[in-house]
Design an enzyme around this catalytic site. Structure first.
Site, PDB file in Angstrom:
ATOM      1  N   LYS A  75       0.613  -1.340  -0.050  1.00  9.41           N
ATOM      2  CA  LYS A  75      -0.278   0.099  -0.589  1.00  9.41           C
ATOM      3  C   LYS A  75       0.545   1.549   0.088  1.00  9.41           C
ATOM      4  CE  LYS A  75      -3.961   2.205   3.135  1.00  9.41           C
ATOM      5  NZ  LYS A  75      -4.596   1.381   4.076  1.00  9.41           N
ATOM      6  N   SER A 153      -9.400   2.072   3.678  1.00  3.13           N
ATOM      7  CA  SER A 153      -8.496   2.053   2.338  1.00  3.13           C
ATOM      8  C   SER A 153      -7.735   1.286   1.874  1.00  3.13           C
ATOM      9  CB  SER A 153      -7.905   3.274   2.926  1.00  3.13           C
ATOM     10  OG  SER A 153      -6.958   3.104   3.924  1.00  3.13           O
ATOM     11  N   SER A 177      -9.846  -0.644   7.549  1.00  4.78           N
ATOM     12  CA  SER A 177      -9.732  -0.631   6.051  1.00  4.78           C
ATOM     13  C   SER A 177      -8.975  -1.539   5.374  1.00  4.78           C
ATOM     14  CB  SER A 177      -8.397   0.095   6.243  1.00  4.78           C
ATOM     15  OG  SER A 177      -8.995   1.563   5.595  1.00  4.78           O
TER      16      SER A 177
END
Length: 446
Positions: A75, A153, A177
């Site tokens: 990420k 997210s 997330s």
């Protein structure tokens, strides 16, 4: 490559494929149309070098870890030496480059993993939807006909795994997330207890809630990755489902379920009960207290504003407006109010921990709805924030608890993905993993 680590390792051992071939296939897919907006940066040379090294070691009979030479995505929240960490934003462009890899990135490198690239995300990790106006929004692969959100997210992380471009997606979980995109994309996500994995080198959203973790295709794969990230494998023993005491809270977590989620959840409970699990309904009325105790502002807005207030003052017009608006909620919160929030949370955690004593896990739907359409949420703030609130509601409860949780796929073939969340209290990760393995096996056999 849509295989679990176990099946992929078997193919490697039998000479049916090589790490180089796996990584080459992943890199080709990462540049294809299905992966639009999934990656913000690719590392083809480094990933192929790691794959070839693993192949050479295997040929020489050198023992290897299970991630050696296999593609893993990162990420865009984590420091990689020599790069500026953008965290899904354009505001950070021009800021100093990281001097060192984040510890979890360094541990993945040390395991021999082929780090294929950085994945897209909600700006500064501040939403459960996964929409990004700067870099585009990855499309959920679960629906070929309709463009649906991936969840956030950790949006790109989830889609990278769902498309078979990575065996694991390193993400983060502040309010859901990891588990939200895992549920919406049909994956397994593991949110460990916050203190289990070092957070240094991850751009902070909420220091009270941020957790470093990953998503994969199976519980076993999640545990393999967690062992690398934490440096301390969980002591997990196989245990039959029969006799497990599983709590079913009746407050908040079952509100407003859509038809697909309600059907999948009830079907799953029936299967678990038939397999011998003890399903016990409990009120857990404390869940209804969270909105009041997490006010004013909430931990994420208050702590995110503290981290980003200079960026907001300098370049608010460059933020995703929805992210900026949520951060701004933290601006007027006073120090005494923030301290009250900390005290209220500590008291709540103690009461809920006591209420859950004697249970092996808590069960609920991971999220109450299936993935909404991207276009509808892009077009309307009202629709966006309504969906965001629903997506975060169930998962956030266990971040607030500082607990641990898994999301397991529980939908039938032909249905949009639905996640089953099983959760427990702080530092109960090993026992929860034992329960997750048992539930996964029972659901696979049903």
């Amino acid at each position: 490559m849509t295989s679990t680590l176990e099946s992929l390792q078997s193919r490697l051992q039998q000479g049916q494929t090589t790490c180089e071939a796996v990584v080459e296939q992943a890199l080709a897919g990462a540049s294809g149309p299905a992966a639009a907006h999934v990656f913000t940066r690719l590392y083809p040379e480094a990933a192929l070098a790691a794959a070839r090294h693993a192949d050479a070691q295997r040929a020489a009979g050198v023992p290897q870890g299970p991630l050696a030479g296999l593609p893993v995505s990162i990420k865009d929240l984590y420091d990689v030496a020599g790069e500026t960490t953008l965290a899904g934003s354009v505001v950070c462009r021009g800021e100093p480059a990281a001097q060192a890899d984040a510890p979890v990135v360094a541990r993945l490198r040390g395991s021999g993993a082929a780090l294929i690239g950085k994945t897209n995300m909600t700006e500064f990790a501040f939403s459960g939807v996964g929409i990004n106006p700067h870099y585009g929004t990855p499309r959920n692969p679960a629906d070929a006909a309709v463009a649906r959100i991936p969840g956030g997210s950790s949006s790109g992380a989830a889609v990278s795994v769902a498309l078979g471009l990575a065996v694991a997606g390193l993400g983060s979980d502040t309010g859901g997330s990891i588990r939200i995109p895992a549920a919406l994309c049909g994956l397994v996500g593991f949110k460990s207890s916050q203190g289990r994995v070092p957070r240094r080198g991850a751009l902070e959203l909420s220091r009270s809630l941020d957790t470093v973790c990953a998503m994969t295709r199976s519980v076993s794969d999640c545990l393999t990755v967690d062992a690398v990230l934490s440096g301390a494998p969980l002591a997990v023993a196989k245990r039959p489902l029969a006799g497990l005491r599983l709590a079913l809270p009746q407050t908040v977590l079952l509100d407003s379920l859509d038809e697909t989620v309600a059907r999948a959840y009830q079907r799953t409970l029936s299967r678990l009960s038939a397999a011998g699990a003890q399903l016990i309904e409990i009120p857990l009325a404390e869940l209804a207290e969270i909105p009041r105790l997490n006010a004013p502002g909430g931990f994420s807005p208050v702590e995110a504003f503290a981290v980003h207030h200079e960026r907001l003052a300098r370049a608010r017009d460059q933020f995703d407006p929805r992210v900026a608006a949520r951060m701004a909620l933290g601006a007027p919160v006073l120090a005494r109010e923030y301290l009250d929030m900390l005290d209220h949370r500590a008291d709540w955690i103690a009461r809920v921990t006591q209420a859950l004593d004697g249970f092996d896990a808590v069960l609920s739907p991971t999220v109450p709805i299936v993935a909404p359409e991207i276009e509808a949420l892009q077009a309307s703030d009202e629709a966006f924030f309504k969906a965001n609130g629903l997506l975060l509601r169930n998962t956030f409860a266990f971040n607030y608890l500082d607990g641990c949780a898994f999301s397991l796929p529980c939908h039938a073939e032909g249905e949009l993905p639905v996640g089953l969340m099983l959760a427990s209290v702080r530092d109960d990760d090993a026992r929860l993993a034992t329960v997750a393995l048992a539930l996964e096996q029972a659901l696979a056999a049903a």
